[in-house]
Scaffold this active site. Structure first.
Site, PDB file in Angstrom:
ATOM      1  N   GLU A  40       0.875  -1.165   0.000  1.00 26.99           N
ATOM      2  CA  GLU A  40       0.000   0.000   0.000  1.00 26.99           C
ATOM      3  C   GLU A  40       0.920   1.226   0.000  1.00 26.99           C
ATOM      4  O   GLU A  40       1.802   1.326   0.858  1.00 26.99           O
ATOM      5  CB  GLU A  40      -0.875  -0.005   1.254  1.00 26.99           C
ATOM      6  CG  GLU A  40      -1.891   1.106   1.238  1.00 26.99           C
ATOM      7  CD  GLU A  40      -2.706   1.207   2.524  1.00 26.99           C
ATOM      8  OE1 GLU A  40      -3.356   2.250   2.711  1.00 26.99           O
ATOM      9  OE2 GLU A  40      -2.692   0.259   3.333  1.00 26.99           O
ATOM     10  N   ARG A 266       5.139 -12.488   9.955  1.00 26.00           N
ATOM     11  CA  ARG A 266       5.850 -11.274   9.549  1.00 26.00           C
ATOM     12  C   ARG A 266       7.177 -11.173  10.285  1.00 26.00           C
ATOM     13  O   ARG A 266       7.339 -11.696  11.379  1.00 26.00           O
ATOM     14  CB  ARG A 266       4.991 -10.031   9.750  1.00 26.00           C
ATOM     15  CG  ARG A 266       4.569  -9.731  11.168  1.00 26.00           C
ATOM     16  CD  ARG A 266       3.920  -8.340  11.274  1.00 26.00           C
ATOM     17  NE  ARG A 266       2.916  -8.079  10.251  1.00 26.00           N
ATOM     18  CZ  ARG A 266       2.885  -6.962   9.505  1.00 26.00           C
ATOM     19  NH1 ARG A 266       3.783  -6.022   9.649  1.00 26.00           N
ATOM     20  NH2 ARG A 266       1.947  -6.783   8.634  1.00 26.00           N
ATOM     21  N   LYS A 276       4.808   0.802   9.576  1.00 30.13           N
ATOM     22  CA  LYS A 276       4.884   2.059   8.826  1.00 30.13           C
ATOM     23  C   LYS A 276       4.304   3.210   9.627  1.00 30.13           C
ATOM     24  O   LYS A 276       4.803   4.325   9.569  1.00 30.13           O
ATOM     25  CB  LYS A 276       4.103   1.924   7.517  1.00 30.13           C
ATOM     26  CG  LYS A 276       4.923   1.374   6.379  1.00 30.13           C
ATOM     27  CD  LYS A 276       4.140   1.395   5.082  1.00 30.13           C
ATOM     28  CE  LYS A 276       3.230   0.201   4.979  1.00 30.13           C
ATOM     29  NZ  LYS A 276       2.601   0.029   3.674  1.00 30.13           N
TER      30      LYS A 276
HETATM   31  P1  ATP Z   1       3.065  -2.207   8.203  1.00 37.46           P
HETATM   32  O1  ATP Z   1       2.270  -3.065   9.139  1.00 37.46           O
HETATM   33  O2  ATP Z   1       4.525  -2.171   8.501  1.00 37.46           O
HETATM   34  O3  ATP Z   1       2.504  -0.863   8.035  1.00 37.46           O
HETATM   35  P2  ATP Z   1       1.707  -3.317   5.987  1.00 37.46           P
HETATM   36  O4  ATP Z   1       1.460  -4.764   6.118  1.00 37.46           O
HETATM   37  O5  ATP Z   1       0.600  -2.379   6.249  1.00 37.46           O
HETATM   38  O6  ATP Z   1       3.002  -2.944   6.809  1.00 37.46           O
HETATM   39  P3  ATP Z   1       1.704  -3.279   3.138  1.00 37.46           P
HETATM   40  O7  ATP Z   1       2.157  -2.197   2.245  1.00 37.46           O
HETATM   41  O8  ATP Z   1       0.260  -3.553   3.236  1.00 37.46           O
HETATM   42  O9  ATP Z   1       2.305  -2.988   4.578  1.00 37.46           O
HETATM   43  O10 ATP Z   1       2.507  -4.615   2.840  1.00 37.46           O
HETATM   44  C1  ATP Z   1       2.862  -5.100   1.586  1.00 37.46           C
HETATM   45  C2  ATP Z   1       3.218  -6.546   1.727  1.00 37.46           C
HETATM   46  O11 ATP Z   1       4.326  -6.694   2.599  1.00 37.46           O
HETATM   47  C3  ATP Z   1       2.076  -7.328   2.349  1.00 37.46           C
HETATM   48  O12 ATP Z   1       1.955  -8.534   1.635  1.00 37.46           O
HETATM   49  C4  ATP Z   1       2.516  -7.559   3.762  1.00 37.46           C
HETATM   50  O13 ATP Z   1       1.976  -8.723   4.267  1.00 37.46           O
HETATM   51  C5  ATP Z   1       4.040  -7.618   3.621  1.00 37.46           C
HETATM   52  N1  ATP Z   1       4.677  -7.213   4.868  1.00 37.46           N
HETATM   53  C6  ATP Z   1       4.502  -6.061   5.546  1.00 37.46           C
HETATM   54  N2  ATP Z   1       5.206  -6.040   6.687  1.00 37.46           N
HETATM   55  C7  ATP Z   1       5.873  -7.217   6.729  1.00 37.46           C
HETATM   56  C8  ATP Z   1       6.770  -7.814   7.662  1.00 37.46           C
HETATM   57  N3  ATP Z   1       7.141  -7.192   8.771  1.00 37.46           N
HETATM   58  N4  ATP Z   1       7.255  -9.042   7.383  1.00 37.46           N
HETATM   59  C9  ATP Z   1       6.899  -9.677   6.262  1.00 37.46           C
HETATM   60  N5  ATP Z   1       6.060  -9.179   5.341  1.00 37.46           N
HETATM   61  C10 ATP Z   1       5.540  -7.972   5.565  1.00 37.46           C
HETATM   62 MG    MG Z   2      -1.264  -2.510   5.264  1.00 34.04          MG
END
Ligand code: ATP
Ligand code: MG
Length: 572
Positions: A40, A266, A276
């Site tokens: 995102e 994760r 983020k």
């Molecule tokens: P955050 O929780 O850090 O804000 P998010 O999951 O909201 O991250 P996205 O942009 O939605 O961030 O994530 C893009 C992809 O990266 C998704 O498939 C998500 O599952 C994966 N992802 C995000 N954070 C991690 C992590 N810490 N370890 C592994 N994969 C991750």
């Molecule tokens: Mg997200």
């Protein structure tokens, strides 16, 4: 302290690969393997994303499949073009290629709207006039069943007409939503008539003002996967409970080649934060200098710090893919960059806290160009000339007037070798009258002891790095330490919860009086070096000829190897 014992081994087959193997054996998807990385665009990528990127692109590569880059840009209020550019740059920098498959969820808004209409026509979605609080209240909890919305049994015609009016901007933000009609008594809260569309009267960075209704993530994501013919939709564990909804939506709309969602744990790291939202607080409230602050676990921060794509990929592949969440020790990440730079970084001499050293019996105006090996791990790296003269600088900590036990450096009457040069013997020192600090060390040298020469065999216990006073260049060196203070599991939890309180006040120390050897005069931004005996350093973005700036990537001491040895000693 952390679940790391087995991670020093090379990659192992992960459970997602096993699912892919099984699917190929059964000719599911005609043997196709198609994944995606779906960020995102609401912040910069961090090392957790790197894990997901390496996993998705890595599985595609390994299985002769494809991996798309897709921006999940369904929320117009939090997203920004700056983030899109940074994400593209970071994925490319990590070494992955999506060819012509760069997609945006917003490209599918028309199709998603049609699919919503199709659900309404099947009697599987309805327009609900409850406000967000009422919806929450009606949803119930884990222990309390949900209550049906009074709008749940509207006719298909009424729903179609209201949904169109939502799209046409007739209603206010938050006044109505489209919901799936599933089961308000489901044990899974995600199945209690989840919201599919909401009204948000905001311009979108790609679709402008064309839409004022936007799909929810849980509705959009399975459809995006289906439209792109994704086979294995890999996501993190928090979506496990959303999988029934993922499957419900797809099976009610489509019949074949439905993608399957697979969840993995994760990545989390000690001594830092990964979300983020929290990173954004650090950036926007000025706790760090920006998204690329070298203390952050963002890809751009790691890049600026001096991490290489290879080291990050090695780290991601070696930590493995698990089904339960755990916290990886940040020292394992450091171990991976050391391993890479030990092989690849040129050795140079830099003195971070200079102390003058004068060789009393060395000719006054002589400069010798001595030979310095660039990398003992890589003979093909060759050598360079290092100027040597009567007045040099060594590290303050390398001279001690009253040396403690096991101190093998310079002290009154003692001998050390100066790296690539001669053996010198300390004959005395001068103290600054005002401060009382030692300001000058006087030595004599043994002209027969020159490195590489006949007398080089003579052994002394210590070897020091140095620079020649008349040739060295001034430099600024930035020493980084962990972003958050925590030394054990309990502190780690506290630090994650109250990260602002646990910010390490000494996470950045700036040294402005450093001296580096002249071969670094035109050091290129981003280049990495080993400063002998001091660590690995990277030329910072702000560095200029005449105004050199280096970031410390890591020190030389590898506490990870030590931990591994202790564990092996315990029979692990
Ligand atoms: P955050 O929780 O850090 O804000 P998010 O999951 O909201 O991250 P996205 O942009 O939605 O961030 O994530 C893009 C992809 O990266 C998704 O498939 C998500 O599952 C994966 N992802 C995000 N954070 C991690 C992590 N810490 N370890 C592994 N994969 C991750
Ligand atoms: Mg997200």
């Amino acid at each position: 302290m952390h679940s790391q014992e087995n991670n020093n081994s090379k990659e192992s087959v992960n459970f997602i690969q096993s699912i892919i193997d099984r699917d190929r054996e059964n000719n599911k998807y005609g043997g196709r393997v198609h994944l995606r990385f779906p960020p995102e665009p609401n912040g910069y990528l961090h090392i957790g994303h790197a894990k997901s990127i390496c996993l998705n692109f890595g599985l595609a590569e390994k299985n002769n499949g494809l991996c798309n880059l897709r921006f999940d840009d369904t929320n117009p209020s939090k997203e920004d073009i700056e983030y899109i550019d940074s994400i593209i740059r970071d994925v490319r920098w990590l070494g992955f290629n999506w060819e012509d498959r760069l997609y945006y969820a917003s490209d599918y808004f028309d199709k998603m709207y049609e699919d919503a209409v199709s659900l309404i026509k099947q009697g599987k979605a309805y327009v609900c006039d409850l406000n967000p609080e009422e919806i929450r209240e009606y949803r119930g909890t884990f222990t309390k069943p949900g209550k049906e919305s009074p709008y749940r049994n509207r006719s298909i015609e009424e729903n179609l007409s209201l949904f169109k009016q939502m799209k046409d901007g007739i209603f206010e933000d938050g006044s109505r939503v489209l919901r799936a009609k599933i089961d308000m008594s489901s044990a899974n809260l995600n199945m209690r008539d989840p919201v599919l569309y909401r009204i948000v009267k905001k311009s979108h960075h790609r679709t402008g003002d064309k839409w004022c209704i936007y799909p929810m993530y849980d509705y959009a994501h399975p459809l995006e996967d289906y439209y792109e013919r994704i086979t294995h939709s890999v996501c993190t564990l928090e979506f496990e409970d959303h999988r029934p909804l993922y499957d419900w939506l797809l099976s009610n709309l489509y019949s074949s080649e439905l993608p399957q969602q697979i969840e993995f744990a994760r990545l989390d790291l000690t001594n830092t934060i990964m979300s983020k939202r929290k990173l954004r607080i650090l950036v926007e409230e000025g706790y760090v200098s920006g998204w690329d602050d070298p203390r952050l676990p963002t890809i751009s921060g790691l890049r600026r710090r001096g991490y290489t794509p290879q080291a990050i990929r090695n780290f991601c592949n070696r930590i493995g893919v698990a089904k339960t969440n755990s916290v990886v020790d940040i020292r394992f990440l450091e171990h991976c960059i050391r391993e890479d730079l030990n092989k690849n970084a040129q050795r140079v001499m830099a003195v971070l806290n200079p102390l003058k050293l004068i060789i009393d019996n060395y000719p006054d105006n002589l400069t010798e160009e001595l030979e310095g090996e660039n990398n003992p791990e890589d003979p093909s790296a060759g050598s360079r000339k290092v100027p040597f003269s009567k007045t040099l600088y060594i590290e303050k900590e390398d001279f001690h007037e009253d040396p403690p036990k096991k101190y093998f450096r310079l002290a009154p009457g003692r001998e050390v070798r100066l790296k690539n040069a001669y053996i010198v013997k300390s004959q005395g020192f001068v103290r600054d009258e005002k401060t009382g600090e030692i300001s000058e060390v006087h030595c004599t040298y043994d002209p027969e002891s020159k490195s590489g020469g006949a007398g080089a065999k003579r052994k002394v216990k210590g070897t020091l790095h140095w620079v020649s006073a008349g040739h060295a260049l001034k430099a600024e060196v930035r020493l980084y330490d962990y972003l958050l203070l925590s030394e054990d599991k309990k502190q780690e939890e506290e630090a994650k919860a109250n990260f602002i309180d646990r910010i390490n006040p000494n996470s950045l120390e700036v040294l402005t009086e450093c001296l580096v050897e002249p071969s670094l005069a035109n050091a290129v931004k981003g280049n990495k070096y080993q400063f002998m005996r001091k660590g690995y350093f990277c030329v910072d973005l702000e560095s200029k000829t005449g105004n050199l700036v280096f970031n410390r990537i890591v020190s030389l001491r590898d506490s990870w190897e030590k931990i591994m040895k202790i564990n092996q000693g315990k029979g692990k």
